[in-house]
Write an enzyme that holds these catalytic residues in place. Structure first.
Site, mmCIF file in Angstrom:
data_model
loop_
_atom_site.group_PDB
_atom_site.id
_atom_site.type_symbol
_atom_site.label_atom_id
_atom_site.label_comp_id
_atom_site.label_asym_id
_atom_site.label_seq_id
_atom_site.Cartn_x
_atom_site.Cartn_y
_atom_site.Cartn_z
ATOM 1 N N PHE A 154 46.383 39.649 55.776
ATOM 2 C CA PHE A 154 45.047 39.048 55.896
ATOM 3 C C PHE A 154 44.654 38.452 54.546
ATOM 4 C CE2 PHE A 154 44.539 40.672 60.083
ATOM 5 C CZ PHE A 154 45.196 41.894 60.083
ATOM 6 N N LEU A 252 29.566 32.379 57.044
ATOM 7 C CA LEU A 252 28.425 31.692 57.671
ATOM 8 C C LEU A 252 27.972 30.542 56.787
ATOM 9 C CD1 LEU A 252 26.146 34.514 59.172
ATOM 10 C CD2 LEU A 252 27.484 32.823 60.418
ATOM 11 N N CYS A 262 45.944 27.759 57.394
ATOM 12 C CA CYS A 262 45.923 28.857 58.369
ATOM 13 C C CYS A 262 45.026 28.667 59.562
ATOM 14 C CB CYS A 262 45.523 30.140 57.661
ATOM 15 S SG CYS A 262 46.828 30.680 56.600
HETATM 16 C C1 UDX Z 1 52.254 30.315 54.837
HETATM 17 C C2 UDX Z 1 51.279 29.313 54.262
HETATM 18 O O1 UDX Z 1 52.011 28.450 53.409
HETATM 19 C C3 UDX Z 1 50.213 30.032 53.442
HETATM 20 O O2 UDX Z 1 49.238 29.095 52.992
HETATM 21 C C4 UDX Z 1 49.498 31.042 54.326
HETATM 22 O O3 UDX Z 1 48.577 31.787 53.515
HETATM 23 C C5 UDX Z 1 50.510 31.989 54.992
HETATM 24 O O4 UDX Z 1 51.553 31.260 55.667
HETATM 25 P P1 UDX Z 1 54.382 31.477 53.889
HETATM 26 O O5 UDX Z 1 54.553 31.999 55.283
HETATM 27 O O6 UDX Z 1 54.703 32.354 52.739
HETATM 28 O O7 UDX Z 1 52.869 30.990 53.731
HETATM 29 O O8 UDX Z 1 55.282 30.163 53.843
HETATM 30 P P2 UDX Z 1 55.812 29.374 52.590
HETATM 31 O O9 UDX Z 1 54.791 29.398 51.516
HETATM 32 O O10 UDX Z 1 56.299 28.081 53.121
HETATM 33 O O11 UDX Z 1 57.082 30.223 52.051
HETATM 34 C C6 UDX Z 1 58.206 30.485 52.876
HETATM 35 C C7 UDX Z 1 59.391 30.746 51.947
HETATM 36 O O12 UDX Z 1 60.480 31.277 52.713
HETATM 37 C C8 UDX Z 1 59.914 29.472 51.277
HETATM 38 O O13 UDX Z 1 60.020 29.687 49.895
HETATM 39 C C9 UDX Z 1 61.301 29.263 51.904
HETATM 40 O O14 UDX Z 1 62.248 28.717 51.001
HETATM 41 C C10 UDX Z 1 61.683 30.681 52.271
HETATM 42 N N1 UDX Z 1 62.679 30.773 53.341
HETATM 43 C C11 UDX Z 1 62.541 30.061 54.508
HETATM 44 C C12 UDX Z 1 63.789 31.645 53.158
HETATM 45 O O15 UDX Z 1 63.933 32.271 52.116
HETATM 46 N N2 UDX Z 1 64.713 31.759 54.171
HETATM 47 C C13 UDX Z 1 64.606 31.052 55.337
HETATM 48 O O16 UDX Z 1 65.485 31.205 56.216
HETATM 49 C C14 UDX Z 1 63.497 30.184 55.500
HETATM 50 C C1 UDX Z 2 42.273 32.607 55.960
HETATM 51 C C2 UDX Z 2 41.756 33.995 56.308
HETATM 52 O O1 UDX Z 2 40.514 34.213 55.643
HETATM 53 C C3 UDX Z 2 42.764 35.052 55.879
HETATM 54 O O2 UDX Z 2 42.318 36.336 56.288
HETATM 55 C C4 UDX Z 2 44.101 34.741 56.549
HETATM 56 O O3 UDX Z 2 45.087 35.683 56.151
HETATM 57 C C5 UDX Z 2 44.562 33.349 56.152
HETATM 58 O O4 UDX Z 2 43.577 32.384 56.521
HETATM 59 P P1 UDX Z 2 42.408 31.040 53.848
HETATM 60 O O5 UDX Z 2 42.772 30.021 54.871
HETATM 61 O O6 UDX Z 2 43.269 31.201 52.657
HETATM 62 O O7 UDX Z 2 42.355 32.517 54.563
HETATM 63 O O8 UDX Z 2 40.956 30.702 53.292
HETATM 64 P P2 UDX Z 2 39.463 31.083 53.720
HETATM 65 O O9 UDX Z 2 38.816 31.667 52.533
HETATM 66 O O10 UDX Z 2 39.482 31.877 54.976
HETATM 67 O O11 UDX Z 2 38.793 29.652 54.015
HETATM 68 C C6 UDX Z 2 39.373 28.853 55.017
HETATM 69 C C7 UDX Z 2 38.530 27.579 55.151
HETATM 70 O O12 UDX Z 2 37.254 27.899 55.726
HETATM 71 C C8 UDX Z 2 38.259 26.865 53.822
HETATM 72 O O13 UDX Z 2 38.436 25.471 53.999
HETATM 73 C C9 UDX Z 2 36.793 27.177 53.542
HETATM 74 O O14 UDX Z 2 36.162 26.123 52.831
HETATM 75 C C10 UDX Z 2 36.222 27.287 54.956
HETATM 76 N N1 UDX Z 2 35.027 28.125 55.049
HETATM 77 C C11 UDX Z 2 35.103 29.455 54.727
HETATM 78 C C12 UDX Z 2 33.832 27.563 55.515
HETATM 79 O O15 UDX Z 2 33.767 26.360 55.794
HETATM 80 N N2 UDX Z 2 32.731 28.357 55.635
HETATM 81 C C13 UDX Z 2 32.758 29.688 55.317
HETATM 82 O O16 UDX Z 2 31.742 30.355 55.426
HETATM 83 C C14 UDX Z 2 33.982 30.253 54.843
#
Ligand code: UDX
Ligand code: UDX
Length: 431
Positions: A154, A252, A262
């Site tokens: 999260f 909010l 996400c």
């Molecule tokens: C994603 C979003 O990018 C992030 O913003 C969000 O908060 C959560 O989901 P993540 O799932 O960590 O994050 O993806 P990414 O940042 O693209 O990293 C994945 C990593 O896995 C890459 O570095 C890639 O090279 C690696 N990978 C992928 C492996 O090591 N093995 C594989 O088979 C495929």
């Molecule tokens: C979200 C979830 O919060 C996190 O729990 C999950 O694991 C990944 O996705 P993230 O996407 O990194 O995290 O950012 P977050 O802080 O949730 O904001 C997401 C978007 O919502 C941003 O563009 C932010 O500007 C917007 N936002 C957030 C609003 O417009 N209003 C709000 O009150 C809060």
């Protein structure tokens, strides 16, 4: 405990580093050798407050707890707990490309040499953990026992280290006590509440939580539209609503809506999953529609004030999808700049961290060194991301350099009365 984290992206790197902070020995693997090379030199490819210091702390000579490698197979045989943190890229219809997950599950099966707990960390459709179990069974060379755990994250970008080390809850989905107990031991020193549940419930908790937060944002943005027509102020309304503990004051904030990698992805994935089950999740469709409308309504507001935007100079403050990150994925700034340029506007912009990433999008933008520079000769300034440093702006100086003192505040960062008293024609959202 000995841990292997597969995938050194946002999730993997935060998970590996924070587990080292809890005292575990962690090998973090990635197929991207360049990324591993950077990490070995202490260069962290993501911008997260606190992560560089933590990586440095746990890779210091003689006190290493955190190792980076691209020899995933060795790491799998070494560890007792294996985290799958590879990405599941969304496709256009909202479904996810799960190829990375199945490849890694197969690799784990082939290298299973002793009892292991395999932890699915990334956000995945319900039933994935159960499928991972089958893939490992099908590829197992030695018939050793193992358990799969669904342990969704999260983490908020810009707050990920704190969210990991001080999260409200740790969700552990597992069908066996042996697997659950291993994860409870792993996370024992966290202050978070441990929630033990089934595999599918754990996977569902993640989607249900993210979609709910997105819905909360679209709800308050809809209320903001009514506020504008009735003279109410949505920030005051949000304070009144949020004081009810059943509602809660966070998420909010009315404004330009949610961006980032996400909410949009998870919302569309849940809609897609529901459709596949023959269930119409109509509320979530409305959440998406409202979120997209926030941008077009904002552009309308700018056009109603400035008239024809052709050749008008617009100063954009903030490019990242939210403060404290350099990430521009699905940032509202991209859509806003696209629409303004379609109307012929000339764009100049400033962002504390994200300008380098935005430069990669090849949009014709003049990047500035400060907010005042971004306001130079501007017909209007448009605040897109509520970086706290934008509260420190010297508005007297800004007004002096602008062609016309007009401000559009996409995140309700400023106080309308204060801005009016400084001589600005101020436009918020729902104010
Ligand atoms: C994603 C979003 O990018 C992030 O913003 C969000 O908060 C959560 O989901 P993540 O799932 O960590 O994050 O993806 P990414 O940042 O693209 O990293 C994945 C990593 O896995 C890459 O570095 C890639 O090279 C690696 N990978 C992928 C492996 O090591 N093995 C594989 O088979 C495929
Ligand atoms: C979200 C979830 O919060 C996190 O729990 C999950 O694991 C990944 O996705 P993230 O996407 O990194 O995290 O950012 P977050 O802080 O949730 O904001 C997401 C978007 O919502 C941003 O563009 C932010 O500007 C917007 N936002 C957030 C609003 O417009 N209003 C709000 O009150 C809060």
């Amino acid at each position: 405990m000995k841990v292997c984290v597969i995938g050194c992206g946002y999730i993997g790197l935060i998970t590996a580093t924070c587990l080292a902070e809890l005292g575990h020995e962690v090998v973090c693997c990635d197929v991207d050798e360049h990324r591993i090379g950077l990490l070995r030199k202490g260069i962290v490819p993501i911008h997260e407050p606190g992560i560089v210091e933590l990586v440095k702390k746990h890779t210091t000579k003689d006190k290493e707890l955190l190792f980076f490698s691209h020899h995933t197979s060795e790491a799998i045989t070494y560890a007792e707990i294996i985290f799958i943190c590879v990405n599941t890229p969304p496709t256009l219809d909202g479904s996810l490309n799960m190829g990375n997950i199945w490849n890694v599950a197969k690799q784990i099966g082939c290298n299973l040499n002793d009892y292991k707990v395999v932890v699915q960390k990334s956000t995945v459709p319900m039933g994935t953990a159960r499928k991972i179990t089958q893939v490992i069974k099908d590829n197992r060379i030695t018939p050793v026992d193992f358990d799969v755990v669904a342990n969704p994250e999260f983490l908020r970008e810009g707050n990920a280290v704190l969210d990991f080390l001080n999260g409200d809850r740790v969700v552990i989905g597992c069908e066996s006590w042996r697997g659950s107990e291993k994860l409870i031991e792993l996370y024992a020193t966290l202050p978070s509440r441990a929630i033990l549940t089934t595999l599918e419930s754990a996977e569902m908790i993640k989607y249900a939580s993210n979609a709910f937060l997105a819905m909360k944002i679209s709800y308050i943005n809809s209320i903001a539209r009514i506020c504008e027509k009735t003279g109410a102020d949505v920030k005051e309304v949000a304070i009144g609503m949020g004081s009810d503990h059943r509602i809660g004051e966070e998420f909010l904030n009315a404004g330009l809506g949610y961006g980032g990698s996400c909410f949009g992805k998870d919302n569309r994935a849940l809609i897609h999953l529901s459709n596949q089950l023959g269930i119409d999740f109509d509320i979530l469709k409305a959440v998406e529609i409202v979120n997209e409308q926030q941008i077009s309504l904002f552009i309308e507001k700018i056009k109603n004030t400035l008239g024809d935007l052709n050749k008008k100079k617009i100063g954009i403050l903030g490019l990242s999808f939210k403060p404290n990150t350099d990430d521009i994925r699905d940032s509202r700034s991209i859509k806003i700049i696209q629409l303004l340029k379609q109307e012929g506007a000339v764009i100049q912009a400033y962002d504390p961290k994200a300008m380098r990433n935005m430069a990669g999008t090849h949009y014709d933008i003049l990047y500035c060194g400060s907010p005042i520079e971004a306001a130079k000769d501007a017909d209007a300034v448009v605040l897109v991301t509520e970086w706290s440093q934008f509260l420190e702006i010297d508005f007297h100086a800004m007004k002096a350099v602008m062609k016309t003192p007009i401000v559009f505040d996409g995140r309700n960062l400023y106080d309308p009365m204060e801005m009016k008293s400084q001589g600005f024609d101020y436009h918020g959202i729902g104010r």
